[in-house]
Design a protein around this motif. Structure first.
Motif: not given
Length: 505
Positions: A105, A128, A15-16, A132, A12
């Motif tokens: 993600s 979720s 990914a951000a 995505v 994560a």
């Protein structure tokens, strides 16, 4: 602390960072994405070591057991391979950084999904991941087929999420807890309350929807509009979510004979249908997509028969094979064209086909008796599943027994039949040993179970014989017309398109 629970966080973070640089060639993002996936894989392996040394950990938001351990290692490995492949495949593409961010993600969400110890986290991760994945399917947003595939995926996946949410509410009402391990323990100890029995139906419905089962399978055959790494990740990983859901709640599902029967019927129908359509496809990726439909149906059939360790092993083997098949599909046509064709292919006649099936079944019976004498009795469900496997091998044996077949081909096909039979019983014993008492044993076969076993074996046997004899009637005008209908999946997907207005897109 469960070490594998740190893997989603590692993915994560990168990914951000990738989503902050969504454009072309975002400097170190592709390299960091691969490193993050490798770190996640290392954490998953560390979690497996932790499980081996310390045993299962349950009773929280995340769990560590044999199912989550196998699946985290599988997802971590597939994710690393796909992201490594993506570095070259997506190099220089528009929105390259966004692609890596979305891939990381969805990998993080799938890792949360397979480790979820709470129903609420399981529902959130499923929903979720679908959101995505929709963005990845729309990576080329101007393509009308991509829009149609993403729309169908969202509807089917979303319906599965709703079914799972309803099952969660019913289980909460029936058992007073959202802890998955506690629910399975309660299912072992006593008959299911009415709310839990209804919840099983919705769990099975969610699994059927998320594995692209008949008749809502069409979206899975159209996701090739997305980049190849997305197809590989979807067909090798995310599509297994329905199977993971069933195996996670194996004790609960097996307590409902109606649910088990539904899995056998719909799983077997999906497997036969997908295999039949796959034989008529000319495009490599489309054939692979229909192969996934058939394999998911076969996995559901295994769950319905109560062969839970084999279903888990099937997910593992299919994921590794299908990831390799999609990522190497670009060179498949060239490889086939490079093969030297020395002459006409030997076509077995009816007598050769019958001899092949009798020989394969005799060999299977011999090996089965030897394993039973050494390792103890086998359930009727396990023996039936092995017979279905042998039907597929018998097709190869028939090629070796054709009149024009050289002796070398005959020897090779017979050895392949023996090897497949030995491998089936060997891997079955290995899977049962690995799983132990973590999953329920095979249920005692009653009248309903025997009827389903007979129907399943007969259906796959007829399909195998028809496939072996197909060259003899393939050129008949009626067969040519039938082939068109089969190649289009009997137009069920077109009907779904029309129902949702996809043709207007």
């Amino acid at each position: 602390m469960i070490l594998s629970s740190l893997a989603p966080a590692a993915l994560a973070v990168v990914a951000a960072a990738a989503l902050l640089r969504p454009g072309r060639r975002p400097k170190l993002v592709p390299v960091l994405a691969e490193i993050a996936s490798l770190v996640a894989l290392a954490l998953c392996v560390a979690g497996a070591v932790q499980f081996t040394l310390n045993g299962p950990v349950t009773g929280g938001w995340l769990r560590l057991d044999i199912v989550s351990t196998v699946m985290t290692c599988l997802v971590g490995f597939i994710g690393w391979v796909v992201l490594r492949y993506s570095r070259t495949y997506l190099d220089g593409a528009d929105r390259e950084g966004r692609f890596h961010g979305l891939m990381l993600s969805v990998l993080a969400l799938v890792l949360l999904l397979v480790q979820a110890g709470s129903l609420w986290l399981l529902v959130a991760a499923f929903a979720s991941a679908g959101l995505v994945l929709r963005q990845l399917l729309l990576f080329y947003p101007d393509r009308a087929p991509a829009q149609r595939a993403a729309a169908k995926f969202s509807r089917v996946w979303g319906a599965g999420d709703i079914a799972l949410l309803i099952a969660t509410g019913l289980l909460w009402a029936g058992f007073g807890t959202a802890d998955i391990a506690a629910i399975n323990d309660a299912a072992k100890a006593a008959p299911l309350p009415a709310a839990a029995q209804a919840a099983v139906a919705f769990i099975v419905l969610a699994a059927l929807l998320k594995t692209a089962s008949f008749p809502l399978h069409g979206w899975l055959t159209e996701v090739m509009e997305a980049p190849t790494p997305v197809s590989a990740l979807l067909h090798a990983g995310i599509i297994n979510g329905g199977g993971v859901l069933l195996i996670t709640f194996a004790w609960l599902v097996q307590a409902s004979p109606a649910a088990m029967a539904a899995l056998v019927l719909l799983g077997g129908l999906t497997a036969v249908f997908g295999a039949l359509v796959m034989l008529t496809q000319s495009a490599v990726k489309t054939a692979l997509a229909w192969s996934t439909v058939a394999q998911m149906g076969f996995m559901l059939l295994q769950c319905g028969l109560g062969l839970w360790p084999l279903a888990l092993l099937h997910i593992l083997a299919h994921s590794l094979y299908k990831a390799h098949a999609f990522l190497s599909s670009g060179g498949a046509v060239a490889a086939v064209q490079a093969v030297r064709r020395p002459g006409p292919v030997a076509t077995p006649g009816l007598a050769a086909v019958l001899r092949a099936f009798l020989l394969a079944l005799a060999l299977y019976a011999t090996v089965a008796v030897c394993f039973i004498l050494v390792w103890g009795p086998k359930s009727p469900q396990a023996l039936a599943l092995g017979a279905i496997l042998v039907f597929g091998v018998a097709y190869l044996v028939a090629q070796g027994l054709a009149d024009a077949a050289p002796r070398a081909l005959t020897r090779r096909t017979l050895l392949a039949s023996a090897g497949a039979t030995l491998a089936y019983f060997g891997f079955q014993a290995l899977a049962a040993w690995m799983v132990g008492a973590a999953l329920p044993g095979v249920p005692v076969a009653g009248g309903l179970e025997w009827a389903l076993i007979a129907l399943t074996v007969m259906s796959f046997g007829i399909l195998a014989v028809a496939q072996a004899l197909f060259p003899h009637w393939a050129h008949h005008p009626a067969a040519a017309g039938l082939r068109v209908h089969v190649a289009n999946g009997f137009y069920l997907n077109a009907a779904f398109d029309r129902l949702m207005g996809g043709f207007r897109t």
